[in-house]
Enzyme design. Structure first.
Site, mmCIF file in Angstrom:
data_model
loop_
_atom_site.group_PDB
_atom_site.id
_atom_site.type_symbol
_atom_site.label_atom_id
_atom_site.label_comp_id
_atom_site.label_asym_id
_atom_site.label_seq_id
_atom_site.Cartn_x
_atom_site.Cartn_y
_atom_site.Cartn_z
ATOM 1 N N HIS A 121 0.794 -1.081 -0.013
ATOM 2 C CA HIS A 121 0.240 -0.002 0.130
ATOM 3 C C HIS A 121 0.942 1.284 -0.001
ATOM 4 C CE1 HIS A 121 0.914 0.613 4.214
ATOM 5 N NE2 HIS A 121 0.380 -0.370 4.431
ATOM 6 N N CYS A 138 2.783 -4.759 6.620
ATOM 7 C CA CYS A 138 2.534 -4.611 5.405
ATOM 8 C C CYS A 138 3.732 -4.252 4.549
ATOM 9 C CB CYS A 138 1.423 -3.491 4.989
ATOM 10 S SG CYS A 138 -0.253 -4.252 5.604
#
Length: 163
Positions: A121, A138
């Protein structure tokens, strides 16, 4: 007057398109994503050819494989891109199918939850100037890079995350 109106409408349409976070990619297919955690690099490959490479941020505790929810680690191993979120709190995001069966078995044997919701992301406004490794596990890139990645990487693409 009609000509002026037409020019104005075309100008607005072009401006809206130029500001869009959604791109169209027409180059070679990305057949694999490879993340090298130690080097903090991500590579988009077409077979063995590197199409793009990016510097990445990882989980706030980057060493080692993700073992349980909340450990701040980015998983290691073989996964697939399995979903997309155009309305992500992290600009745009594409999901990784963590946990796999082995991750679930290890966590169950340890009596813990393996966690989930691992994505590639962008950066939300509050983390725009944050350090390198700030996510909960992430893989983070800049928003401009995420626009390209979102356009290039399709669901089902294999991703290898190396230590």
């Amino acid at each position: 007057m009609r000509v002026l109106r037409a020019i104005l409408l075309v100008s607005l349409a072009l401006t809206a398109t130029a500001c869009s976070k959604f791109y169209t990619y027409t180059g070679p297919e990305v057949t694999r994503v490879v993340v090298d955690k130690g080097a903090r690099k991500m590579y988009l490959l077409h077979d063995t050819q590197v199409l793009e490479q990016y510097d990445v941020g990882l989980g706030f505790a980057p060493a080692g494989h993700k073992a349980q929810e909340g450990d701040g680690r980015t998983p290691e191993g073989e996964y697939r891109i399995d979903r997309r979120n155009p309305n992500s709190s992290f600009y745009l995001s594409i999901g990784i199918d963590y946990p796999n069966e082995e991750d679930i078995r290890r966590a169950r044997d340890a009596g813990v939850s393996p966690g989930g919701d691992i994505f590639i992301h962008g950066r939300p406004w509050k983390n725009r100037k944050g350090g390198r490794d700030w996510t909960a596990g992430c893989i983070a890139v800049s928003n401009a890079e995420m626009r390209d990645i979102y356009a290039m990487v399709r669901n089902g693409t294999p991703i290898t995350i190396r230590p």
